[in-house]
Design a protein around this motif. Sequence first.
Motif, short mmCIF file in Angstrom:
data_model
loop_
_atom_site.label_atom_id
_atom_site.label_comp_id
_atom_site.label_asym_id
_atom_site.label_seq_id
_atom_site.Cartn_x
_atom_site.Cartn_y
_atom_site.Cartn_z
N SER A 137 0.85 -1.19 0.00
CA SER A 137 0.00 0.00 0.00
C SER A 137 0.89 1.24 0.00
CB SER A 137 -0.91 0.02 1.23
OG SER A 137 -1.57 1.26 1.34
N SER A 138 0.51 2.25 -0.76
CA SER A 138 1.31 3.48 -0.83
C SER A 138 0.95 4.46 0.29
CB SER A 138 1.09 4.17 -2.18
OG SER A 138 -0.29 4.44 -2.38
N SER A 139 0.02 4.08 1.16
CA SER A 139 -0.46 4.99 2.21
C SER A 139 0.56 5.19 3.34
CB SER A 139 -1.79 4.49 2.78
OG SER A 139 -1.64 3.18 3.30
N TYR A 140 1.62 4.39 3.35
CA TYR A 140 2.62 4.53 4.41
C TYR A 140 3.86 5.29 3.93
CZ TYR A 140 -0.13 1.00 6.86
OH TYR A 140 -1.16 0.32 7.48
N TRP A 141 3.67 6.10 2.88
CA TRP A 141 4.78 6.85 2.30
C TRP A 141 5.47 7.77 3.31
CZ3 TRP A 141 4.35 12.07 2.76
CH2 TRP A 141 3.07 12.58 2.99
N TYR A 142 4.69 8.29 4.26
CA TYR A 142 5.24 9.26 5.21
C TYR A 142 6.34 8.66 6.09
CZ TYR A 142 2.12 6.84 8.46
OH TYR A 142 1.49 5.88 9.21
N LEU A 143 6.30 7.33 6.30
CA LEU A 143 7.34 6.68 7.11
C LEU A 143 8.72 6.88 6.50
CD1 LEU A 143 5.67 3.26 8.06
CD2 LEU A 143 6.05 5.23 9.56
N PHE A 144 8.78 6.90 5.18
CA PHE A 144 10.06 6.99 4.49
C PHE A 144 10.58 8.43 4.44
CE2 PHE A 144 7.88 3.19 3.15
CZ PHE A 144 8.85 2.24 3.39
#
Length: 506
Positions: A137-144
């Motif tokens: 899922s691309s929804s965890y982009w903020y972790l990176f």
Amino acid sequence: SFRNPTYYYNFKSILILDNKNSYKTILKSTSVFGSVQLVTIVTAIIKSKIVATLIGSYGYGVYSVLIHTSDLIKQISLVGIDVSGVRKIAEENSTKNENELQYNIAVISKLVLISSFIGFILATTLSLFLSAIIFSSSSYWYLFFFLAVAIFLNCLTAGNNAILQGNSKFSQLAKSNLISNIVGLILIVPLFYFFKIEAIIYVIILTALVNYFVSKYFLRFLFISDVKISFKSAIKSGDSIIKFGSLLMLLSFLPVLANYIIQIFIGRIDGLSEVGLFNVGIVILNTYVGFIFSAMSMEYYPRLVAQISDFKRLSSSVNQQIEISLLIITPILILFSIFSKFFIKIFFSSEFIPLVPMLDWAIFAMLFKAVSFPIGYLFIAKADSKVFVKTSLFFNFIFVIFCITGYYLKGFIGLGFSFLIYYFIHLIGVYLISSKRYNLRLDKNTIQIFFFNLLFCVAIFVMNFYSEIQLLLVLKFFVLSGSLVYSLVTLNKLVPIFSYFKKERK
């Protein structure tokens, strides 16, 4: 002149004395970093226990994947400058050219700073892609985006450590690692306790922050003149460092990439909980069992570089390093093999017991690594890019194939068996290449030490298949005692360690 008996025996005594001093240097440096590693292991045990207890195998899987993503991007952005920088500084140290040394330190510092920004940009740019690959899922982009901060700091820390290592400031480097681990542990425990799985990304950033400031602090004890140099000049002057470093990057980047591919494969088949189990196994092998490798590499690599033009001393150093590493690591392997289930329960939790069959095979593989590891460093010290690029590509490729095939067929048992087969093939491969290309020969004493330690490990390995027989536990203790006695007696022949205790009593 050798016909003169007096000259001959004086020459022989000099050689013996030189060998004794070499063994003493290896053992001393290994003990310094080994003792630091023991403290590191204790802090790692506490950290692992906290993570395993508070966020479970799934949380450990998430934590591990993010850590490995950080390492992967760091290796790409540094392009091996941290490793080639050690070599460059060690070379200048051997020539005693202080001006050239200070200039190269300034060049390496600037190149590392550029690499840090590249790492930050890479992590933020690839955030959507990495989120989709890891979490589907691309929804965890903020972790990176948060991870990019840790990558930036980790690159700077690698540069600081490279300068310390290249200048042979092993004491400062050891203290830096020690303090970083202790302070980091104290700070992250409350985060995991109060925020559980939500604390993972903050723990990674905080750890990177602590590591950077501690390494920066110890760098102050090394005299570094304020050499002014522009980024453009640094890139131009560091051309050879970058070229050689980009090749060396394969050595550090490919293993991280290989582990990353295996994790993604396991995660796709069985989920992140199984990834957590796999990474606990890697932690045990690399930290609790194989800590000797990281301890010895600190002093070993700069020493090889300094001896690069003297093949006899170089060959002797490789043999001596193999002997010391075998004698130190074998009792540790046997101890961990006997109590692996107990250690996993104590260090982690009962949730990680399925790892035991994998460790029974993989721990045995570390014996082969104890021989191949010192030999493999020859390729780097010789700056033989043609060899280490080809060998790195080949060995990491077959490592991934073996591990994926082993896990697919037999789960963690197959994975452990794959480790054993891989390190056996790796040992045969690097030795054949070294013997043909550099005329490296293993001494009779080295082969004898390897043979006896192999017998100890085979005995324990076979007994592990009949663990239900209680009497075998007594036999295992006999094997452990025999291994420990053999290591101590043989070490005392190489370095008079028992005499030091006698002096202390007096």
